[in-house]
Design a protein around this motif. Structure first.
Motif, mmCIF file in Angstrom:
data_model
loop_
_atom_site.group_PDB
_atom_site.id
_atom_site.type_symbol
_atom_site.label_atom_id
_atom_site.label_comp_id
_atom_site.label_asym_id
_atom_site.label_seq_id
_atom_site.Cartn_x
_atom_site.Cartn_y
_atom_site.Cartn_z
ATOM 1 N N PRO A 352 0.833 -1.208 0.000
ATOM 2 C CA PRO A 352 0.000 0.000 0.000
ATOM 3 C C PRO A 352 0.868 1.258 0.000
ATOM 4 N N THR A 353 0.353 2.301 -0.632
ATOM 5 C CA THR A 353 1.034 3.586 -0.630
ATOM 6 C C THR A 353 -0.034 4.679 -0.556
ATOM 7 N N GLY A 354 -0.041 5.425 0.547
ATOM 8 C CA GLY A 354 -1.077 6.433 0.734
ATOM 9 C C GLY A 354 -2.441 5.768 0.823
ATOM 10 N N THR A 355 -3.376 6.255 -0.021
ATOM 11 C CA THR A 355 -4.716 5.654 -0.060
ATOM 12 C C THR A 355 -4.812 4.539 -1.082
ATOM 13 N N GLY A 356 -3.753 4.324 -1.839
ATOM 14 C CA GLY A 356 -3.795 3.347 -2.916
ATOM 15 C C GLY A 356 -2.815 2.195 -2.731
ATOM 16 N N PHE A 357 -2.348 1.698 -3.867
ATOM 17 C CA PHE A 357 -1.471 0.517 -3.863
ATOM 18 C C PHE A 357 -0.433 0.689 -4.967
ATOM 19 N N GLN A 358 0.771 0.157 -4.715
ATOM 20 C CA GLN A 358 1.842 0.303 -5.702
ATOM 21 C C GLN A 358 2.567 -1.030 -5.902
ATOM 22 N N VAL A 359 2.840 -1.310 -7.166
ATOM 23 C CA VAL A 359 3.655 -2.477 -7.552
ATOM 24 C C VAL A 359 4.890 -1.946 -8.257
ATOM 25 N N GLU A 360 6.060 -2.360 -7.754
ATOM 26 C CA GLU A 360 7.318 -1.913 -8.361
ATOM 27 C C GLU A 360 8.185 -3.143 -8.649
ATOM 28 N N ALA A 361 8.516 -3.313 -9.925
ATOM 29 C CA ALA A 361 9.366 -4.435 -10.351
ATOM 30 C C ALA A 361 10.663 -3.884 -10.925
ATOM 31 N N ARG A 362 11.775 -4.534 -10.576
ATOM 32 C CA ARG A 362 13.087 -4.182 -11.121
ATOM 33 C C ARG A 362 13.630 -5.400 -11.859
ATOM 34 N N LEU A 363 13.748 -5.271 -13.170
ATOM 35 C CA LEU A 363 14.161 -6.377 -14.024
ATOM 36 C C LEU A 363 15.550 -6.086 -14.591
#
Length: 371
Positions: A352-363
């Motif tokens: 979660p980030t703030g009021t929302g959601f975050q997906v972070e991928a490092r390829l």
């Protein structure tokens, strides 16, 4: 197995021809000190080839009979030469079929018998040179047989390794296809479910908006059928594979997501197909999760092309639509994305980030090569 056993009669015939012909030639050169060939000599010359034809079924007994016939032939005073072909063939076959102790015992016994025969009879060639020559010949024969055995075993081992590698690759390809099918179905079925819920919710009060949701359902169902056909075509031998989903299709993916999505790109560079496919599927799954769990939210998709890695970041602002529009999650989306990133040596963080959601991928990316 069948081909090897079928070759035995031909090997026996070839050995018989060479033994008889070479022995006939040797008899002319050894007339001064060896007896001429007679019917008994020809019978002994044919015993070895006959045993070669039966060797596969009775390996050790046929080898013993072959060597016994050779000793009788030599003891009868007949010419040296072609008669030694059958014993040599027998030694090679014994070693090649794993009967190495029997082969070495017969070789050692033959060496002792030939040296004893030379010294107990009035043979003009007896002496130290004769003994060394016979010893060297038998030893070289056994060394050659062992080398052939080692080469054959190594070839068989390489073939087994190649078959195991082929099975491993086939298994990995099946896993990749299963993952592709999961991602395609999960995204499009979730999109259809969300849009169907939206249409049902709006059909009475806002029929035009419901029409838009139904049009999205139609497009998504057509898309899922097309992508499934492309993946399943791989299973048909010789069938051409449809182009793999890549980042060049992100705009199309965003357009049918049913969300308000902003696409940002920082930099640009060629990507390996595996990285491009993984990045596309991660964005696809992230949009699926946003549509399912945060309907009506604004989403930002950002791609950062670095020298050594591609960063894929998908952030939503949280649900703004009624909860009735969100479906029940299967719980496989985030683990599946992590598996894709880990398979390439990368990482993925979803939180979660703030009021929302975050997906972070490092390829990880290979270093760019300049022409």
């Amino acid at each position: 197995m069948r081909s090897k056993s079928g070759f035995a009669p031909y090997l026996a015939l070839i050995t018989a021809v060479f033994q008889v012909v070479l022995s006939q030639g040797a008899s002319y050169g050894q007339r001064a000190f060896r007896a001429p060939l007679d019917p008994w000599a020809y019978a002994l010359l044919l015993v070895g080839p006959l045993m070669i034809a039966l060797h596969r079924r009775y390996p050790v007994p046929t080898a013993v009979v072959t060597f016994a016939a050779t000793f009788l032939y030599i003891g009868g005073g007949y010419p040296y030469g072609g008669v030694f072909i059958s014993p040599i063939v027998m030694l090679f076959q014994l070693v090649g079929r794993g009967r190495r102790p029997a082969a070495w015992i017969l070789a050692g016994g033959s060496l002792a018998a030939f040296i004893a025969y030379a010294w107990t009879t009035s043979q003009p060639q007896r002496g130290l040179f004769h003994d060394l020559a016979v010893s060297s010949f038998i030893l070289l024969t056994m060394v050659a047989a062992e080398l052939v055995r080692i080469a054959r075993e190594r070839r068989a081992q390489q073939q087994r390794a190649a078959e195991e590698e082929s099975r491993r690759q086939a298994s990995e390809e099946r896993l990749v296809m299963a993952q592709e099918l999961h991602d395609v179905l999960a995204h499009n079925i979730s999109l259809i479910h969300v849009q169907a819920a939206t249409a049902l919710h709006l059909i009475d009060d806002h029929p035009e908006q419901a029409r838009t949701a139904l049009a999205t359902i139609k497009t998504a169902s057509k898309e899922v059928l097309g992508e499934m056909r492309g993946v399943l075509d791989v299973l048909r031998e010789g069938a051409p594979r449809s182009p793999t989903a890549g980042l060049d299709r992100l705009e199309e993916l965003i357009g049918r997501s049913g969300l308000e999505v902003e696409l940002e790109r920082a930099g640009s560079r060629p990507l390996p197909p595996a990285v491009e496919r993984a990045a596309y599927r991660i964005v696809q799954e992230s949009l699926t999760n946003a549509a399912r769990h945060a309907p009506g939210s604004a989403v930002t998709v950002r791609l950062e092309y670095g020298e050594r890695e591609l960063v894929v970041r998908v952030t939503d602002t949280g649900a703004t639509a009624p909860a009735v529009l969100s479906g029940e999650g299967s719980g496989n989306g985030i683990p599946g994305m992590r598996e894709r990133a880990a398979a390439l040596g990368g990482s993925l963080v979803a939180a979660p980030t703030g009021t929302g959601f975050q997906v972070e991928a490092r390829l990880p990316l290979p270093e760019e090569t300049t022409p």
